[in-house]
Design a protein around this motif. Structure first.
Motif, mmCIF file in Angstrom:
data_model
loop_
_atom_site.group_PDB
_atom_site.id
_atom_site.type_symbol
_atom_site.label_atom_id
_atom_site.label_comp_id
_atom_site.label_asym_id
_atom_site.label_seq_id
_atom_site.Cartn_x
_atom_site.Cartn_y
_atom_site.Cartn_z
ATOM 1 N N UNK A 214 0.822 -1.217 0.000
ATOM 2 C CA UNK A 214 0.000 0.000 0.000
ATOM 3 C C UNK A 214 0.856 1.267 0.000
ATOM 4 N N UNK A 215 2.129 1.119 0.359
ATOM 5 C CA UNK A 215 3.011 2.277 0.546
ATOM 6 C C UNK A 215 3.141 3.154 -0.696
ATOM 7 N N UNK A 216 3.360 2.591 -1.908
ATOM 8 C CA UNK A 216 3.493 3.473 -3.076
ATOM 9 C C UNK A 216 2.280 4.384 -3.292
ATOM 10 N N UNK A 217 1.062 3.847 -3.096
ATOM 11 C CA UNK A 217 -0.137 4.676 -3.255
ATOM 12 C C UNK A 217 -0.209 5.731 -2.155
ATOM 13 N N UNK A 218 0.220 5.370 -0.940
ATOM 14 C CA UNK A 218 0.246 6.320 0.177
ATOM 15 C C UNK A 218 1.234 7.450 -0.111
ATOM 16 N N UNK A 219 2.396 7.091 -0.658
ATOM 17 C CA UNK A 219 3.400 8.100 -1.015
ATOM 18 C C UNK A 219 2.871 9.014 -2.122
ATOM 19 N N UNK A 220 2.073 8.436 -3.021
ATOM 20 C CA UNK A 220 1.496 9.228 -4.119
ATOM 21 C C UNK A 220 0.482 10.247 -3.614
ATOM 22 N N UNK A 221 -0.008 10.046 -2.374
ATOM 23 C CA UNK A 221 -0.925 11.040 -1.808
ATOM 24 C C UNK A 221 -2.261 10.518 -1.336
ATOM 25 N N UNK A 222 -2.505 9.223 -1.492
ATOM 26 C CA UNK A 222 -3.792 8.690 -1.034
ATOM 27 C C UNK A 222 -3.728 8.429 0.466
ATOM 28 N N UNK A 223 -4.828 8.745 1.179
ATOM 29 C CA UNK A 223 -4.788 8.614 2.630
ATOM 30 C C UNK A 223 -4.917 7.161 3.059
ATOM 31 N N UNK A 225 -6.578 5.687 5.470
ATOM 32 C CA UNK A 225 -7.929 5.176 5.754
ATOM 33 C C UNK A 225 -8.592 4.691 4.479
ATOM 34 N N UNK A 226 -8.438 5.460 3.423
ATOM 35 C CA UNK A 226 -9.016 5.087 2.128
ATOM 36 C C UNK A 226 -8.427 3.776 1.618
ATOM 37 N N UNK A 227 -7.117 3.610 1.772
ATOM 38 C CA UNK A 227 -6.445 2.392 1.308
ATOM 39 C C UNK A 227 -6.876 1.175 2.121
ATOM 40 N N UNK A 228 -6.979 1.359 3.423
ATOM 41 C CA UNK A 228 -7.328 0.232 4.298
ATOM 42 C C UNK A 228 -8.812 -0.129 4.242
ATOM 43 N N UNK A 229 -9.610 0.734 3.648
ATOM 44 C CA UNK A 229 -11.061 0.469 3.587
ATOM 45 C C UNK A 229 -11.496 -0.130 2.254
ATOM 46 N N UNK A 230 -10.535 -0.465 1.378
ATOM 47 C CA UNK A 230 -10.899 -1.006 0.060
ATOM 48 C C UNK A 230 -11.652 -2.329 0.199
ATOM 49 N N UNK A 231 -11.111 -3.268 0.962
ATOM 50 C CA UNK A 231 -11.770 -4.561 1.110
ATOM 51 C C UNK A 231 -13.068 -4.480 1.907
ATOM 52 N N UNK A 232 -13.121 -3.723 3.008
ATOM 53 C CA UNK A 232 -14.414 -3.564 3.685
ATOM 54 C C UNK A 232 -15.490 -2.987 2.760
ATOM 55 N N UNK A 233 -15.087 -2.062 1.878
ATOM 56 C CA UNK A 233 -16.046 -1.479 0.931
ATOM 57 C C UNK A 233 -16.511 -2.526 -0.077
ATOM 58 N N UNK A 234 -15.584 -3.405 -0.504
ATOM 59 C CA UNK A 234 -15.973 -4.485 -1.425
ATOM 60 C C UNK A 234 -16.988 -5.408 -0.774
ATOM 61 N N UNK A 235 -16.753 -5.752 0.490
ATOM 62 C CA UNK A 235 -17.648 -6.655 1.211
ATOM 63 C C UNK A 235 -19.025 -6.019 1.376
#
Length: 247
Positions: A214-223, A225-235
Motif C-alpha cells: 500500500x506504501x506506493x499509493x500512500x506516497x502518491x498522496x492517497x490517505x 484510511x481510504x487504502x485500508x477500507x478497500x476490502x471492507x467497501x468491497x464486502x
C-alpha cells in the motif's frame, strides 16, 4: 554396442520430438489467448478500460492519490505499468492477465514435480492448467485478474510443501493483496499452524506484505484510511463497484 547406440539415438530422438511437441503446444496456448484479445466485455468497458484511462490521463503513478477503482492497489500498479507500453489498451490489459496464467502454470509444474520427480506427470498437469477453458477465458477473453491471487496461493502451497514457511506467508500476503478471494486459502495455513508445522510468528509476514504494497499509493498522496477500507467497501457492496469515486 550397436544396440546401445541405436537405443541412445532413439531416446535422443524421442526427447527432441517431445520437446518439439511441448514447444508447439506452448505456441498454440499463446495463439489461443491472442485469438480472444479482441473480445470486449462489460467488465472491460465499465471498469478496466476506465481505470486504464484514468491512470493514463492523471500522470501514471501520480493517479494513485485518487480513489478511482474498487480494486486493491497492487493490481493497479501493474495496470499503470502497462500504460507506458506502446501497445493498444485492450492488448495491454489482457497481456497483464495472461502473464499470470504463466505463473499459475509454473507453480502447478513445480508442485507436481515435488511428488513426481521423474516422468511427464508435472508437464501434463501444467498443460491441463494451460489449456483449461476457465483459465484462458478468464484472462484472454474477460481480461480478469483471478490468475494473480490464484498463482500466489499456489506459490504459498509450493513453499509450504518445501518446508519454507516464511516464503509461504510472503506469497499468501501477495495473494490477499491482489484479491480478497485469496482468504479461502487461509484455512490451509491455520491447519498447519495447529499442527505446529507453521511457526505462528511467520504469520506476521502476511499483514506486513499487505501494508508494504500500500506504501506506493500512500506516497502518491492517497490517505491510509481510504487504502485500508478497500476490502471492507468491497464486502459491503457485495463486490460490485463502479469505476471509482475519483476523489
Amino acid at each position: 554396442m550397436k544396440n546401445m547406440y541405436k537405443e541412445k539415438r532413439l531416446t535422443r530422438g524421442m526427447c527432441m520430438l517431445i520437446r518439439g511437441g511441448l514447444g508447439l503446444l506452448f505456441v498454440l496456448a499463446i495463439a489461443l489467448r491472442v485469438s480472444l484479445f479482441h473480445v470486449e466485455t462489460s467488465d472491460y468497458n465499465f471498469f478496466l478500460s476506465q481505470w486504464y484511462d484514468f491512470i493514463q490521463t492523471h500522470g501514471g503513478f501520480a493517479a494513485f492519490k485518487y480513489n478511482f477503482s474498487n480494486y486493491n492497489v497492487p493490481y493497479l500498479y501493474l495496470l499503470a505499468l502497462t500504460t507506458y507500453l506502446p501497445i493498444p489498451k485492450l492488448v495491454a490489459i489482457k497481456t497483464l492477465s495472461v502473464a499470470f496464467d504463466g505463473l499459475l502454470v509454473l507453480f502447478t509444474y513445480l508442485i507436481l514435480r515435488l511428488r513426481y520427480n521423474h516422468g511427464y506427470i508435472p508437464l501434463i498437469g501444467a498443460l491441463v492448467v494451460l489449456f483449461a477453458p476457465t483459465i484462458f477465458i478468464n484472462s484472454a477473453a474477460w481480461g480478469q485478474a483471478d490468475a494473480t491471487y490464484t498463482a500466489f496461493c499456489l506459490g504459498s502451497l509450493y513453499f509450504l510443501l518445501k518446508d519454507r514457511p516464511a516464503w509461504a506467508c510472503v506469497f499468501f500476503g501477495l495473494a490477499i493483496s491482489f484479491k480478497l478471494q485469496a482468504i479461502f486459502f487461509l484455512p490451509v495455513l491455520f491447519v498447519l499452524l495447529l499442527r505446529r508445522k507453521l511457526p505462528w510468528y511467520y504469520l506476521a509476514l502476511i499483514p506486513l506484505v499487505f501494508l508494504l504494497l500500500l506504501v506506493p499509493a500512500f506516497i502518491a498522496g492517497r490517505d491510509a484510511v481510504s487504502l485500508l477500507s478497500i476490502y471492507p467497501a468491497q464486502v459491503s457492496s457485495g463486490g460490485i463497484g463502479g469505476a471509482g469515486q475519483f476523489n
